[in-house]
Design a protein around this motif. Sequence first.
Motif, short mmCIF file in Angstrom:
data_model
loop_
_atom_site.label_atom_id
_atom_site.label_comp_id
_atom_site.label_asym_id
_atom_site.label_seq_id
_atom_site.Cartn_x
_atom_site.Cartn_y
_atom_site.Cartn_z
N GLU A 318 0.83 -1.20 0.00
CA GLU A 318 0.00 0.00 0.00
C GLU A 318 0.88 1.26 0.00
OE1 GLU A 318 -3.26 0.30 -0.50
OE2 GLU A 318 -3.07 -1.86 -0.90
N GLY A 319 2.01 1.20 0.71
CA GLY A 319 2.93 2.32 0.70
C GLY A 319 3.49 2.58 -0.69
N VAL A 320 3.90 1.53 -1.38
CA VAL A 320 4.40 1.67 -2.75
C VAL A 320 3.32 2.23 -3.66
CG1 VAL A 320 5.21 0.41 -4.79
CG2 VAL A 320 6.16 -0.12 -2.53
N ARG A 321 2.11 1.72 -3.51
CA ARG A 321 1.00 2.19 -4.36
C ARG A 321 0.75 3.69 -4.15
NH1 ARG A 321 -2.38 -1.50 -3.12
NH2 ARG A 321 -2.00 -2.80 -4.98
N ALA A 322 0.76 4.13 -2.90
CA ALA A 322 0.53 5.55 -2.62
C ALA A 322 1.66 6.41 -3.18
CB ALA A 322 0.40 5.76 -1.11
N TYR A 323 2.88 5.93 -3.02
CA TYR A 323 4.04 6.67 -3.55
C TYR A 323 3.95 6.80 -5.07
CZ TYR A 323 8.73 6.92 -5.58
OH TYR A 323 9.82 7.23 -6.36
N GLU A 324 3.70 5.70 -5.75
CA GLU A 324 3.71 5.74 -7.23
C GLU A 324 2.57 6.59 -7.77
OE1 GLU A 324 6.06 1.58 -8.19
OE2 GLU A 324 3.88 1.65 -8.47
N ALA A 325 1.44 6.60 -7.09
CA ALA A 325 0.32 7.44 -7.54
C ALA A 325 0.72 8.91 -7.52
CB ALA A 325 -0.90 7.21 -6.65
N GLU A 326 1.52 9.31 -6.53
CA GLU A 326 1.97 10.71 -6.44
C GLU A 326 3.18 10.95 -7.35
OE1 GLU A 326 3.29 13.99 -3.03
OE2 GLU A 326 2.53 12.01 -2.44
N MET A 327 4.16 10.07 -7.30
CA MET A 327 5.42 10.27 -8.02
C MET A 327 5.23 10.33 -9.53
SD MET A 327 7.69 8.31 -10.00
CE MET A 327 7.51 6.61 -9.48
N THR A 328 4.39 9.47 -10.08
CA THR A 328 4.23 9.47 -11.53
C THR A 328 3.57 10.76 -12.01
OG1 THR A 328 2.17 8.20 -11.28
CG2 THR A 328 4.19 6.96 -11.78
N GLY A 329 2.78 11.39 -11.16
CA GLY A 329 2.17 12.66 -11.54
C GLY A 329 3.19 13.77 -11.63
N TYR A 330 3.89 14.07 -10.51
CA TYR A 330 4.83 15.18 -10.54
C TYR A 330 6.11 14.84 -11.32
CZ TYR A 330 7.32 12.99 -6.53
OH TYR A 330 8.01 12.14 -5.70
N GLY A 331 6.50 13.55 -11.30
CA GLY A 331 7.74 13.15 -11.98
C GLY A 331 7.64 13.29 -13.48
N PHE A 332 6.59 12.76 -14.07
CA PHE A 332 6.46 12.85 -15.52
C PHE A 332 6.07 14.25 -15.96
CE2 PHE A 332 5.69 8.06 -15.35
CZ PHE A 332 7.01 7.79 -15.69
N ALA A 333 5.41 15.02 -15.08
CA ALA A 333 5.17 16.44 -15.40
C ALA A 333 6.50 17.16 -15.53
CB ALA A 333 4.31 17.08 -14.31
N ALA A 334 7.47 16.85 -14.65
CA ALA A 334 8.79 17.47 -14.72
C ALA A 334 9.52 17.06 -15.99
CB ALA A 334 9.61 17.11 -13.49
N VAL A 335 9.36 15.80 -16.41
CA VAL A 335 9.96 15.35 -17.68
C VAL A 335 9.43 16.18 -18.84
CG1 VAL A 335 10.07 13.44 -19.33
CG2 VAL A 335 10.41 13.00 -16.89
N ARG A 336 8.12 16.39 -18.86
CA ARG A 336 7.52 17.15 -19.97
C ARG A 336 7.96 18.62 -19.95
NH1 ARG A 336 3.12 13.97 -17.96
NH2 ARG A 336 2.65 12.24 -19.41
N THR A 337 8.00 19.22 -18.75
CA THR A 337 8.45 20.61 -18.65
C THR A 337 9.90 20.75 -19.08
OG1 THR A 337 6.90 21.08 -16.86
CG2 THR A 337 8.79 22.54 -17.06
N SER A 338 10.74 19.83 -18.66
CA SER A 338 12.15 19.88 -19.03
C SER A 338 12.32 19.71 -20.54
CB SER A 338 12.92 18.78 -18.29
OG SER A 338 12.89 18.99 -16.90
N ALA A 339 11.53 18.82 -21.13
CA ALA A 339 11.61 18.63 -22.57
C ALA A 339 11.15 19.87 -23.33
CB ALA A 339 10.76 17.42 -22.98
N ALA A 340 10.10 20.52 -22.84
CA ALA A 340 9.62 21.74 -23.49
C ALA A 340 10.66 22.85 -23.41
CB ALA A 340 8.31 22.20 -22.85
N ASN A 341 11.28 23.02 -22.24
CA ASN A 341 12.35 24.01 -22.10
C ASN A 341 13.54 23.67 -22.99
OD1 ASN A 341 10.83 25.35 -20.22
ND2 ASN A 341 12.15 24.90 -18.48
N GLY A 342 13.86 22.38 -23.05
CA GLY A 342 14.97 21.96 -23.88
C GLY A 342 14.72 22.23 -25.35
N ALA A 343 13.49 22.03 -25.81
CA ALA A 343 13.16 22.31 -27.20
C ALA A 343 13.23 23.81 -27.48
CB ALA A 343 11.76 21.78 -27.52
N ARG A 344 12.78 24.61 -26.53
CA ARG A 344 12.75 26.06 -26.72
C ARG A 344 14.14 26.69 -26.71
NH1 ARG A 344 10.12 30.46 -22.46
NH2 ARG A 344 10.75 32.34 -23.61
N PHE A 345 14.96 26.29 -25.74
CA PHE A 345 16.24 26.97 -25.55
C PHE A 345 17.44 26.23 -26.14
CE2 PHE A 345 13.73 28.55 -21.84
CZ PHE A 345 13.71 29.89 -22.20
N LEU A 346 17.34 24.89 -26.25
CA LEU A 346 18.52 24.11 -26.62
C LEU A 346 18.38 23.35 -27.93
CD1 LEU A 346 19.27 22.55 -23.09
CD2 LEU A 346 20.19 24.67 -24.07
#
Length: 363
Positions: A318-346
């Motif tokens: 249950e601890g792993v399930r709760a962690y992954e439900a939160e982590m995949t949201g903010y973690g993959f959002a950060a991947v997308r933001t980083s990719a967008a910045n990378g496309a714009r600036f780099l």
Amino acid sequence: MKVIVAGAGVGGLCLANALRGAGIEVSVHERDPAVGTRRQGYRLHLGDTGIEALSSALPAGRWAELLAGAHVPEPRFVRLDPSLNVLDILEHDGRHLSVDRETLRRTLLAGVADAVTFGSRLTGFEIRRDGVTASFADGSAVTGDVLVGADGIGSAVRARYLPHARVVGTGLVQLYGKIPLGLADGMGNVFTAITGPGHRTVGVAPTRGYATCSFGARAEDFPPGLDLMTQEDLRALVLEMTPGWHPRVHDMITRWREIMPLEVRTSVPLPPWPATRVTLLGDAVHAMSPAAGAGANVALRDATTLAAALAGCADPLEGVRAYEAEMTGYGFAAVRTSAANGARFLGQDPLPEEAAGVSTGSR
């Protein structure tokens, strides 16, 4: 409860500290023979997310020690042209620190050194109803309640657990190194990017005792065999690739040292997968372009989020399930933001479509 951690990088060691602080037994297994064996980078930027995670995971004395050795940058991102004229200034909110990566790792290691085994390369694992057993190259095995892959972008845990997960090139190559701190005078920002034609970029960021200096460009702009070039060859190459740039930039490149080339890669976001007694954190699950300065911060957040989830649940699953439900949201959002910045600036390639969902496995 016992947690097995594969990887003694910043995220894995922060997790070990947070677990120990919560009274949870932990063992950490690192494939490298020592902390300083492999160069992985130099200065790390910590924002509110990383600062909050570290300050909660570390005992007060070691947190104070880390703060005393950190550099506090001006809270802004500045972009200059090759003549050093200002193109953009982006002001940042919140707290910001620049720390040396190895210093941070050693600070985190100090409190859990007795739980860390170096030269311990994971080769497989078996998930059972009541636990998980991790196997290592020396023939040893360790059994616990949860296995955490904190083993970086080339994660052995991810390769076996989520074989459908994709890590792809961004089309960019970066050369990372150090310059004397005085050469970064007036560039004491969170990050200063000097950008020229073809998305060629020199990045400067001070920390205590030195400043990092990076050069990035499209992969096709570089000759083959970068990893075989001498330091002198790499400096000469970048001087050739920045004709007409300000003499101060060329002075930085001339005095560049400890240069290492790195292909910039990124994870492709995944749809949710079924929770088991194996999970991932940091670059092992959501590696990202450095264009948002978020990678280390998100890994540290993973560590304290997972530790809190496990401490707050009687059932590890249950601890792993709760962690992954939160982590995949903010973690993959950060991947997308980083990719967008990378496309714009780099000039980074667009992020591919999400990988299709596949059930997890073990071997």
